[in-house]
Every structure is written in structure tokens, then in C-alpha cells.
Design a protein around this motif. Structure first.
Motif, PDB file in Angstrom:
ATOM      1  N   SER A   1       0.324  -0.891   0.093  1.00 47.79           N
ATOM      2  CA  SER A   1      -0.437   0.039   0.141  1.00 47.79           C
ATOM      3  C   SER A   1       1.261   1.374   0.552  1.00 47.79           C
ATOM      4  O   SER A   1       0.444   2.778  -0.788  1.00 47.79           O
ATOM      5  CB  SER A   1      -0.731  -0.130   1.121  1.00 47.79           C
ATOM      6  N   ASP A   2       1.738   1.024   0.374  1.00 46.11           N
ATOM      7  CA  ASP A   2       2.831   2.554   0.612  1.00 46.11           C
ATOM      8  C   ASP A   2       4.290   2.139   0.774  1.00 46.11           C
ATOM      9  O   ASP A   2       4.730   0.730   1.072  1.00 46.11           O
ATOM     10  CB  ASP A   2       3.066   3.194   1.402  1.00 46.11           C
ATOM     11  N   GLY A   3       5.144   3.092   0.402  1.00 43.58           N
ATOM     12  CA  GLY A   3       6.864   2.371   0.549  1.00 43.58           C
ATOM     13  C   GLY A   3       6.555   1.723   2.108  1.00 43.58           C
ATOM     14  O   GLY A   3       7.827   1.602   2.031  1.00 43.58           O
ATOM     15  N   ARG A   4       6.092   1.985   2.940  1.00 44.76           N
ATOM     16  CA  ARG A   4       6.823   1.629   4.575  1.00 44.76           C
ATOM     17  C   ARG A   4       6.767   0.190   4.782  1.00 44.76           C
ATOM     18  O   ARG A   4       7.573   0.039   5.479  1.00 44.76           O
ATOM     19  CB  ARG A   4       5.610   2.471   5.497  1.00 44.76           C
ATOM     20  N   TYR A   5       6.441  -0.496   4.090  1.00 37.24           N
ATOM     21  CA  TYR A   5       6.667  -2.212   3.988  1.00 37.24           C
ATOM     22  C   TYR A   5       7.903  -2.843   3.795  1.00 37.24           C
ATOM     23  O   TYR A   5       8.277  -3.345   4.773  1.00 37.24           O
ATOM     24  CB  TYR A   5       5.637  -3.024   2.746  1.00 37.24           C
TER      25      TYR A   5
ATOM     26  N   GLY B   1       9.455  -7.518   4.126  1.00 35.53           N
ATOM     27  CA  GLY B   1       8.895  -6.591   5.218  1.00 35.53           C
ATOM     28  C   GLY B   1       7.547  -6.928   5.403  1.00 35.53           C
ATOM     29  O   GLY B   1       7.169  -8.609   5.563  1.00 35.53           O
ATOM     30  N   TRP B   2       6.841  -5.832   4.650  1.00 35.90           N
ATOM     31  CA  TRP B   2       5.798  -6.577   5.685  1.00 35.90           C
ATOM     32  C   TRP B   2       4.523  -5.786   4.505  1.00 35.90           C
ATOM     33  O   TRP B   2       4.766  -4.794   4.016  1.00 35.90           O
ATOM     34  CB  TRP B   2       4.679  -5.835   6.986  1.00 35.90           C
ATOM     35  N   ALA B   3       3.058  -6.170   4.510  1.00 37.09           N
ATOM     36  CA  ALA B   3       2.383  -5.256   2.830  1.00 37.09           C
ATOM     37  C   ALA B   3       0.798  -5.470   4.597  1.00 37.09           C
ATOM     38  O   ALA B   3       0.399  -6.324   5.061  1.00 37.09           O
ATOM     39  CB  ALA B   3       1.502  -6.700   1.829  1.00 37.09           C
ATOM     40  N   ASN B   4       0.163  -4.467   3.899  1.00 34.24           N
ATOM     41  CA  ASN B   4      -0.831  -3.858   4.717  1.00 34.24           C
ATOM     42  C   ASN B   4      -1.900  -5.148   4.545  1.00 34.24           C
ATOM     43  O   ASN B   4      -3.008  -4.884   3.323  1.00 34.24           O
ATOM     44  CB  ASN B   4      -1.609  -2.268   4.727  1.00 34.24           C
ATOM     45  N   ALA B   5      -2.222  -5.503   4.560  1.00 33.31           N
ATOM     46  CA  ALA B   5      -3.399  -7.230   4.202  1.00 33.31           C
ATOM     47  C   ALA B   5      -4.348  -7.048   3.970  1.00 33.31           C
ATOM     48  O   ALA B   5      -4.880  -6.729   3.185  1.00 33.31           O
ATOM     49  CB  ALA B   5      -2.842  -8.486   5.357  1.00 33.31           C
ATOM     50  N   SER B   6      -5.410  -5.744   5.213  1.00 33.31           N
ATOM     51  CA  SER B   6      -6.638  -5.709   4.994  1.00 33.31           C
ATOM     52  C   SER B   6      -6.749  -4.609   3.614  1.00 33.31           C
ATOM     53  O   SER B   6      -7.328  -5.002   2.584  1.00 33.31           O
ATOM     54  CB  SER B   6      -7.043  -5.122   5.584  1.00 33.31           C
ATOM     55  N   GLU B   7      -5.775  -4.015   3.297  1.00 29.74           N
ATOM     56  CA  GLU B   7      -5.997  -2.629   2.357  1.00 29.74           C
ATOM     57  C   GLU B   7      -5.926  -2.861   0.773  1.00 29.74           C
ATOM     58  O   GLU B   7      -6.185  -2.819   0.111  1.00 29.74           O
ATOM     59  CB  GLU B   7      -4.922  -1.779   2.419  1.00 29.74           C
ATOM     60  N   GLY B   8      -5.033  -4.479   0.841  1.00 30.15           N
ATOM     61  CA  GLY B   8      -4.892  -5.014  -0.551  1.00 30.15           C
ATOM     62  C   GLY B   8      -5.996  -5.883  -0.679  1.00 30.15           C
ATOM     63  O   GLY B   8      -6.088  -6.012  -2.036  1.00 30.15           O
ATOM     64  N   ILE B   9      -6.587  -6.510   0.396  1.00 27.46           N
ATOM     65  CA  ILE B   9      -7.768  -7.144  -0.083  1.00 27.46           C
ATOM     66  C   ILE B   9      -9.006  -6.136  -0.377  1.00 27.46           C
ATOM     67  O   ILE B   9      -9.705  -6.498  -1.760  1.00 27.46           O
ATOM     68  CB  ILE B   9      -8.480  -8.026   0.923  1.00 27.46           C
ATOM     69  N   ARG B  10      -8.636  -5.314  -0.071  1.00 29.55           N
ATOM     70  CA  ARG B  10      -9.693  -4.220  -0.560  1.00 29.55           C
ATOM     71  C   ARG B  10      -9.861  -3.312  -1.742  1.00 29.55           C
ATOM     72  O   ARG B  10     -10.575  -3.437  -2.598  1.00 29.55           O
ATOM     73  CB  ARG B  10      -9.775  -2.555   0.700  1.00 29.55           C
ATOM     74  N   ARG B  11      -8.334  -2.978  -2.394  1.00 33.49           N
ATOM     75  CA  ARG B  11      -7.920  -2.422  -3.398  1.00 33.49           C
ATOM     76  C   ARG B  11      -8.191  -4.539  -4.699  1.00 33.49           C
ATOM     77  O   ARG B  11      -8.876  -3.537  -5.078  1.00 33.49           O
ATOM     78  CB  ARG B  11      -6.356  -2.610  -3.424  1.00 33.49           C
TER      79      ARG B  11
ATOM     80  N   PRO C   1       5.372  -1.579  14.394  1.00 33.21           N
ATOM     81  CA  PRO C   1       4.541  -0.907  14.670  1.00 33.21           C
ATOM     82  C   PRO C   1       3.888  -0.159  13.462  1.00 33.21           C
ATOM     83  O   PRO C   1       4.825   0.467  12.882  1.00 33.21           O
ATOM     84  CB  PRO C   1       4.458   0.379  15.878  1.00 33.21           C
ATOM     85  N   ASN C   2       2.360  -0.065  14.010  1.00 32.02           N
ATOM     86  CA  ASN C   2       1.930   0.868  12.454  1.00 32.02           C
ATOM     87  C   ASN C   2       1.612   2.136  12.445  1.00 32.02           C
ATOM     88  O   ASN C   2       2.089   2.425  13.780  1.00 32.02           O
ATOM     89  CB  ASN C   2       0.279   0.086  11.910  1.00 32.02           C
ATOM     90  N   ALA C   3       0.899   3.119  11.630  1.00 33.68           N
ATOM     91  CA  ALA C   3       0.734   4.143  11.633  1.00 33.68           C
ATOM     92  C   ALA C   3      -0.543   4.555  12.860  1.00 33.68           C
ATOM     93  O   ALA C   3       0.383   5.730  13.914  1.00 33.68           O
ATOM     94  CB  ALA C   3      -0.282   4.719  10.873  1.00 33.68           C
ATOM     95  N   GLU C   4      -1.076   3.506  13.673  1.00 35.10           N
ATOM     96  CA  GLU C   4      -1.776   3.447  15.329  1.00 35.10           C
ATOM     97  C   GLU C   4      -0.952   2.998  16.142  1.00 35.10           C
ATOM     98  O   GLU C   4      -0.868   2.508  17.345  1.00 35.10           O
ATOM     99  CB  GLU C   4      -3.060   3.242  15.041  1.00 35.10           C
ATOM    100  N   ASN C   5       1.077   2.935  15.891  1.00 37.52           N
ATOM    101  CA  ASN C   5       1.290   2.838  17.226  1.00 37.52           C
ATOM    102  C   ASN C   5       1.225   1.025  17.518  1.00 37.52           C
ATOM    103  O   ASN C   5       1.442   0.381  18.943  1.00 37.52           O
ATOM    104  CB  ASN C   5       1.520   3.659  18.204  1.00 37.52           C
TER     105      ASN C   5
HETATM  106  C1  LIG Z   1      -3.712   0.481   6.510  1.00 33.37           C
HETATM  107  O1  LIG Z   1      -4.524   0.908   5.901  1.00 33.37           O
HETATM  108  C2  LIG Z   1      -5.679   1.092   5.436  1.00 33.37           C
HETATM  109  C3  LIG Z   1      -6.730   1.505   5.021  1.00 33.37           C
HETATM  110  O2  LIG Z   1      -7.489   0.735   4.157  1.00 33.37           O
HETATM  111  C4  LIG Z   1      -4.970   2.715   7.490  1.00 33.37           C
HETATM  112  O3  LIG Z   1      -6.605   2.699   7.781  1.00 33.37           O
HETATM  113  C5  LIG Z   1      -3.913   1.981   7.960  1.00 33.37           C
HETATM  114  O4  LIG Z   1      -3.528   3.106   8.420  1.00 33.37           O
HETATM  115  C6  LIG Z   1      -2.993   1.335   7.252  1.00 33.37           C
HETATM  116  N1  LIG Z   1      -1.805   0.669   8.236  1.00 33.37           N
HETATM  117  C7  LIG Z   1      -1.428   0.820   8.242  1.00 33.37           C
HETATM  118  C8  LIG Z   1      -0.183   0.184   8.732  1.00 33.37           C
HETATM  119  O5  LIG Z   1      -0.453   2.164   7.062  1.00 33.37           O
END
Ligand SMILES: *[C@@H]1O[C@H](CO)[C@@H](O)[C@H](O)[C@H]1NC(C)=O
Ligand SMILES: *[C@@H]1O[C@H](CO)[C@@H](O)[C@H](O)[C@H]1NC(C)=O
Length: 437
Positions: A84-88, A152-162, A268-272
Motif C-alpha cells: 500500500s505504500d513504501g513503508r512495507y 517487509g510487510w504488506a497492509n493485508a486488509s488494504e490489499g484485499i480492499r484494493r 508498529p503501524n501508523a496507529e502505534n
Molecule cells: C492500512 O490501511 C488502512 C486503510 O485501509 C489504514 O487505515 C491503515 O492505517 C493502514 N496501515 C498502515 C500500517 O499503514
């Protein structure tokens, strides 16, 4: 132009959606049905914070299945990028048992080297520590390993959504909230399809079963020979939430994977939120799928859908194992944090950890695309190509044999050390980490 064949795919997870994308690009008419009212299905294995993306496999086939540009997140030949973005691109620190040159990770190291992956061998604790932020205390398991910076890692739910969006944009039909009652095995020359719990019938030329860990319980009333080929197993995970200060530090760390203990964790992800998990033989939950079947038991996922109150509980012993796993990598976090949430992630295991991508030998209108065995998600962009090739009879014979329904059922998954499945005991679940309503 010939009329495109109508293919019905049951299950909108990693296998089902990737297959839909590849078949749409080959001109088929596609209908995907899923039992979940909204996608991604809340209790699917692929609906997850993150999954590891690695080329580090002991089996050279899987080590090279992800083309390098896919690993680095670029779109290849119109294939979807699951990243989903470069951070993986955190890198993956694969811990190696230094005293066992025959181990899975030693073989993976040799494969990665042969493939020209960007890896660094790290044969002592000091050299491992050089790849983590200064001042971060590492635990006892970080004694030897190798870093692969292409993973690294992939944002799994986001990949399915895409993937859902890509299927819909390509005029594939996705029907949510459609629970299948049974598969209609068409006789020769007659279309098959499914009958839904609602009574609605959906006809199709070919039905692809991509129902993941629900496959056994869905098809339990038919003598299909699935019992010793696929097994739903519950694999434990937990999350801890870090302070902003901690998250800033640990976010700079790679994914850490310890196949000797089965323990792995993510930055940790964007929400720590940091996810920690154990990949092993897991738990089976033997249930009678329909009362009419007498004594037949099938391992059946126990999730928030089947158990809305405590469906995220894991066995108490796994809470302890996850916590000591965390201590073995990041002792300071283990000392100051307990879990916020837990969950069993339901794998669909095959005895040899190869996927099941084949027509049923007695039902030529039914193609299985399942058996992820806990390592399919990273192949979301490419797995459907294998299924589409099998459908069209174009799959390389060696691969067709590898994924065949009738292959010998030898137990040989080098990534799982403990050799027995445990039974999920509802009395032994930890209720300490289930969210309050
Ligand atoms: C993953 O994607 C969701 C949106 O589908 C987003 O809310 C979440 O912050 C993302 N997680 C990371 C770690 O980027
Ligand atoms: C660790 O390994 C590196 C080479 O990778 C070596 O230079 C260093 O001396 C070793 N350190 C210890 C403490 O053994």
C-alpha cells in the motif's frame, strides 16, 4: 468473439480475488460470492493489520515466485501491487539457528543468496544489533540471522480492499452477504454452480472454491476426500499499543521472523500497534457442521462471526507463549506491555504446505484454489495466475503436480516444528483481551 465462460468464485479472499483479476484479464465473465456482508470479511485470514512479505523460503519455487519488481512494490504487467505504500520495506530479519545447518532458515539463506536477494548474513548478536536503532535492547533470540532488505510487510486488509476495487472496475461481479448452502456438482455437459442459503441458485460453467479455512466445513456433506488434504487451524496473534516515543523507535526495526520458535513480529503501524504472532501447528476446532451427519467432525473456524462475544479469544497458553516470544526479541516492551487484543487467524493447511489448485478428480466443473497454509498472502498479485493457468490447462506440469488434488499426502512443512495439532478447548481460552462492547 466466443462467448466468455462464466466462472463463479466462492470466497473473496486472497485466492478468490487474485483469481478473479487474472480471469477477467483473460476475458471470462466472473461472479464472486462471499458470505460476509461487507468486504474485506471481518474474520478472514487475509483481513489483518499486516502480513510478512519475504522471499526467504527453503523451497526455491516459492523463493522465486514473487518477481523482484513485485517485491519492491511496482506493478508488473497490470498485476496488482499489494504494497500500500513504501513503508512495507522494513526488511525482514530472519533468525537462524546457528548450530543447525540443516534448518529451514539456513536453506532459505542459501536460496536468497542464489537468487541475488539483497541480504546480509549476521552471525553474532553485535552485528544483528547494528541493524536496529541504537539504544534499543534486544533479547536472547537475536543471536544470529540474516537481513533481507527486499522484504517487509504488506497492509493485508488494504490489499484485499484494493483487489475488490480492481475486480469491480474490471466489470467482475462481487456479491456480498451470499452464504453458500451447497455446491451443485454438474454432471458431464451440465452447468454447475451453487445454491445459496437463501435458496437462490447461481449457475456457472466452472465453480472455483476459494473459501479458505471454511472449505472443510462448507463441503463436509459430500464425500470429496478433503479431510486429509486441507485442515482449518487456528494460529494465535496479539497486539500491543506503544507510546509515541516507543513507536518512533520500534518503527525503524525490521520484521523479525524466528522459525525455530515460530514467533514473529512487525514494526508498529501508523496507529502505534505492533502485531506479534506464532506460526505453528495451531489448534483444530472439531465440530459437526450439520447435525444430519452423525459423528463426522470437521475442523471449523471459531471467529467473531461464529462467536460474536468471545470469538477473538486465544488459548491462555498462547498468551504466555506470545508474551515470552516478545520478551525474546524486545524485552523492554514485554516488561511494560500486555496485549490489547488477541485473535486466532484461521489457516487452511495442507500436509506439505503446498497450495491446492486443482479440479476435483470426480467433479470436472469444480476447481479448488485454497490451502494457503499460512504463506499465501504475499503472493496476492500472482497466485491467481496459477489458478487461471490450471483452469485453462496451461499450468506447467511440475506445478500442476505440486498443487494437485491427488498428490501424495506427505507431512513435510519445515516451518512448523511442533508435530501435533492441539484441540481448541473453550474452557482454556483467555477472556482477558476481548474487547468490551
Ligand atoms: C492500512 O490501511 C488502512 C486503510 O485501509 C489504514 O487505515 C491503515 O492505517 C493502514 N496501515 C498502515 C500500517 O499503514
Ligand atoms: C561479529 O561478527 C563480525 C563479522 O560479522 C565480526 O567482525 C565481529 O568481530 C563479531 N563480534 C563478536 C563480538 O564476535
Amino acid at each position: 468473439m466466443p462467448q466468455p465462460q462464466h466462472v463463479l468464485i466462492v470466497g473473496a479472499g486472497c485466492f478468490g480475488l487474485s483469481t478473479a483479476i487474472h480471469l477477467l484479464s483473460r476475458g471470462y465473465r466472473i461472479t464472486v460470492v462471499d458470505r460476509a456482508a461487507t468486504l474485506p470479511a471481518p474474520d478472514a485470514a487475509s483481513t489483518d493489520l499486516n502480513k510478512i512479505v519475504r522471499s526467504s523460503y527453503a523451497d526455491p519455487f516459492y523463493a522465486s515466485l514473487l518477481e523482484r519488481p513485485s517485491i519492491t512494490g511496482r506493478v508488473v504487467d497490470g498485476e496488482i501491487s499489494i504494497m500500500s505504500d513504501g513503508r512495507y520495506l522494513s526488511g525482514v530479519m530472519n533468525l537462524i539457528p546457528i548450530d543447525r545447518p540443516d534448518s529451514y532458515m539456513h536453506a532459505a539463506y542459501e536460496n536468497d543468496k542464489a537468487l541475488g536477494s539483497q541480504i546480509t548474513g549476521l552471525l553474532n548478536a553485535t552485528s544483528i544489533a547494528d541493524h536496529f536503532p541504537k539504544g534499543l535492547r534486544l533479547g536472547s533470540r537475536t543471536a544470529a540471522g540474516y537481513l533481507n532488505i527486499e522484504g517487509g510487510w504488506a497492509n493485508a486488509s488494504e490489499g484485499i480492499r484494493r483487489a475488490v476495487d480492481i475486480v469491480r472496475a474490471g466489470n467482475g461481479e462481487i456479491l456480498e452477504g451470499r452464504e453458500v448452502s451447497h455446491v451443485n456438482f454438474g454432471t458431464a455437459g451440465q452447468a454447475g454452480g451453487v445454491t445459496l442459503v437463501s435458496g437462490e441458485i447461481i449457475d456457472a460453467d466452472v465453480t472455483i472454491i476459494a473459501t479458505g479455512s471454511w472449505t472443510g466445513s462448507l463441503l463436509s456433506d459430500v464425500a470429496l476426500g478433503l479431510d486429509d488434504r486441507i485442515l482449518a487451524t487456528g494460529q494465535s496473534l496479539g497486539t500491543v499499543t506503544l507510546s509515541d516515543e516507543e513507536a518512533d523507535l520500534y518503527r525503524k526495526c525490521p520484521v523479525v521472523l524466528d522459525f525455530d520458535t515460530g514467533f514473529y513480529l512487525f514494526p508498529p503501524n501508523a496507529e502505534n500497534v505492533m502485531k506479534v504472532a506464532i506460526h505453528d501447528k495451531g489448534y483444530v476446532n472439531m465440530q459437526r457442521p450439520t447435525p444430519s451427519i452423525g459423528s463426522r467432525l470437521v475442523s471449523t473456524p471459531r471467529t467473531i462471526t461464529s462467536h460474536p462475544v468471545d470469538g477473538t479469544a486465544i488459548p491462555r497458553e498462547m498468551v504466555d507463549r506470545l508474551h515470552s516470544g516478545l520478551a525474546s526479541i524486545y524485552p523492554d516492551l514485554a516488561a511494560s506491555h500486555s496485549f490489547d487484543t488477541t485473535r486466532l487467524c484461521w489457516y487452511t493447511d495442507t500436509p506439505d504446505a503446498n497450495w491446492l489448485i486443482d479440479f476435483h478428480p470426480e467433479h470436472p466443473g469444480v476447481l479448488f484454489a485454497t490451502g494457503g497454509s499460512g504463506h499465501a498472502y504475499k503472493f496476492l498479485p500472482v497466485i491467481g495466475r496459477l489458478v487461471a493457468d490450471r483452469l485453462e490447462g496451461k499450468l506447467d506440469p511440475d506445478l500442476a503436480a505440486r498443487f494437485s488434488f491427488t498428490r501424495p499426502r506427505k507431512a513435510e512443512d519445515g516451518t512448523r516444528l511442533d508435530q501435533t495439532h492441539r484441540n481448541l478447548d473453550e474452557q482454556a481460552l483467555s477472556l482477558d483481551y476481548i474487547p468490551e462492547n
